[in-house]
Design a protein around this motif. Structure first.
Motif, PDB file in Angstrom:
ATOM      1  N   VAL A   7      -3.546   2.158  -3.837  1.00  0.00           N
ATOM      2  CA  VAL A   7      -3.237   3.619  -3.328  1.00  0.00           C
ATOM      3  C   VAL A   7      -4.626   4.122  -2.493  1.00  0.00           C
ATOM      4  CG1 VAL A   7      -1.478   3.220  -5.015  1.00  0.00           C
ATOM      5  CG2 VAL A   7      -3.389   4.443  -6.206  1.00  0.00           C
ATOM      6  N   ALA A  26       2.121   9.186  -8.937  1.00  0.00           N
ATOM      7  CA  ALA A  26       1.220   8.221  -9.361  1.00  0.00           C
ATOM      8  C   ALA A  26       1.795   6.816 -10.478  1.00  0.00           C
ATOM      9  CB  ALA A  26      -0.815   7.527  -9.216  1.00  0.00           C
ATOM     10  N   LEU A  43      -2.039  -0.378 -10.629  1.00  0.00           N
ATOM     11  CA  LEU A  43      -2.316   0.486  -8.996  1.00  0.00           C
ATOM     12  C   LEU A  43      -3.910   0.280  -8.875  1.00  0.00           C
ATOM     13  CD1 LEU A  43      -0.767   4.531  -9.832  1.00  0.00           C
ATOM     14  CD2 LEU A  43       0.165   1.886  -8.751  1.00  0.00           C
ATOM     15  N   ILE A  68      -0.458   9.338  -1.852  1.00  0.00           N
ATOM     16  CA  ILE A  68      -0.875  10.185  -3.464  1.00  0.00           C
ATOM     17  C   ILE A  68      -0.769  11.191  -2.945  1.00  0.00           C
ATOM     18  CG2 ILE A  68      -0.875   9.804  -5.720  1.00  0.00           C
ATOM     19  CD1 ILE A  68       0.666   7.348  -4.871  1.00  0.00           C
ATOM     20  N   TRP A 106       0.249  -1.448  -0.094  1.00  0.00           N
ATOM     21  CA  TRP A 106       0.673   0.118  -0.039  1.00  0.00           C
ATOM     22  C   TRP A 106       0.917   1.496  -0.343  1.00  0.00           C
ATOM     23  CZ3 TRP A 106      -5.625   0.487   0.871  1.00  0.00           C
ATOM     24  CH2 TRP A 106      -6.201  -0.814   0.936  1.00  0.00           C
ATOM     25  N   CYS A 107       0.674   2.580  -0.460  1.00  0.00           N
ATOM     26  CA  CYS A 107       1.142   3.635  -0.269  1.00  0.00           C
ATOM     27  C   CYS A 107      -0.643   4.434  -0.553  1.00  0.00           C
ATOM     28  CB  CYS A 107       1.875   4.270  -1.729  1.00  0.00           C
ATOM     29  SG  CYS A 107       2.151   5.948  -2.015  1.00  0.00           S
TER      30      CYS A 107
END
Length: 234
Positions: free
Chosen positions: A123, A107, A156, A101, A97-98
């Motif tokens: 994300v 991205a 993503l 953004i 996970w991020c």
């Protein structure tokens, strides 16, 4: 039981109590243990107590821990700190996970750098909900346009939004801000069926965040003790 396992149980009980009070099921809320600056032994202790989701703020520190604890295959690693473009590959290659953004270029880099053998990177778009110049994140009105762009990136998966509201001691004011985030989240979820995550709430505003509808809360020192600082914040 270790102090970390006892702390973890206490945090879980607090979350469950708040959820029950506002008519929600505790199972709706994921606890993310913020393990930044903490040694691998602390993460292992929390893992042995049942914790599986861990959040790291510093790219190289997080990557080092992921490698050292790779034998714990079911840990869900979340990157939750500000991300510079030149560090994006490390996040794309190592984290699941991020959360942070805040621009299309970032991205796009994460999507291009996500290895094909891994599932798409989950994300969240960071919202600067309190409009603080010192914090990352986009303004509320920019969400729809950025979400539309991110949803087209092949490596993503847009899962929702995240915010770190400005410190506010008054619960009523905390709730107002958290409800604004919840409204953005529900609007986004109506447009994108895969959106299921509102990352909102830390120790000081946990009650307001859960009451408003947060699905993921980030707690560190209440589990691991007072924060330590690494020699590098990268």
């Amino acid at each position: 039981m270790t102090s970390i396992s006892l702390n973890l149980r206490s945090v879980e009980q607090r979350i469950a109590g708040i959820a029950t009070q506002c008519g929600r099921a505790p199972q709706e809320i994921t606890l993310l243990a913020v393990s930044k600056t903490k040694p691998e032994s602390d993460i292992t202790a929390a893992y042995e107590a049942g914790q599986r989701c861990f959040g790291e703020n510093y790219v190289q520190e997080g990557v080092s821990k992921i490698a050292a604890l790779s034998h714990l295959a079911d840990i869900d690693w979340h990157f939750i700190g500000p991300l510079q473009s030149n560090k994006s590959r490390l996040v794309a290659e190592n984290f699941a996970w991020c959360h942070t953004i805040d621009r299309l270029k970032l991205a796009q880099r994460l999507s291009a750098q996500r290895p094909e053998h891994l599932p798409p990177l989950n994300v969240l778009i960071q919202i600067n909900i309190s409009d603080e110049s010192s914090k990352s994140g986009i303004r509320e009105e920019a969400l729809n346009a950025l979400a539309a762009e991110i949803s087209q990136l092949p490596r993503l998966t847009l899962r929702g939004i995240m915010a770190i509201p400005a410190p506010e001691p008054d619960h009523r004011q905390q709730l107002i801000v958290c409800q604004r985030m919840a409204a953005l989240y529900h609007s986004l979820a109506n447009d994108y069926p895969q959106v299921d995550t509102l990352s909102l709430g830390m120790s000081d505003d946990l009650d307001a965040a859960i009451t408003a509808g947060s699905t993921l809360v980030r707690v560190g020192s209440a589990i691991f003790g007072a924060r330590q600082y690494p020699s590098s914040s990268s």
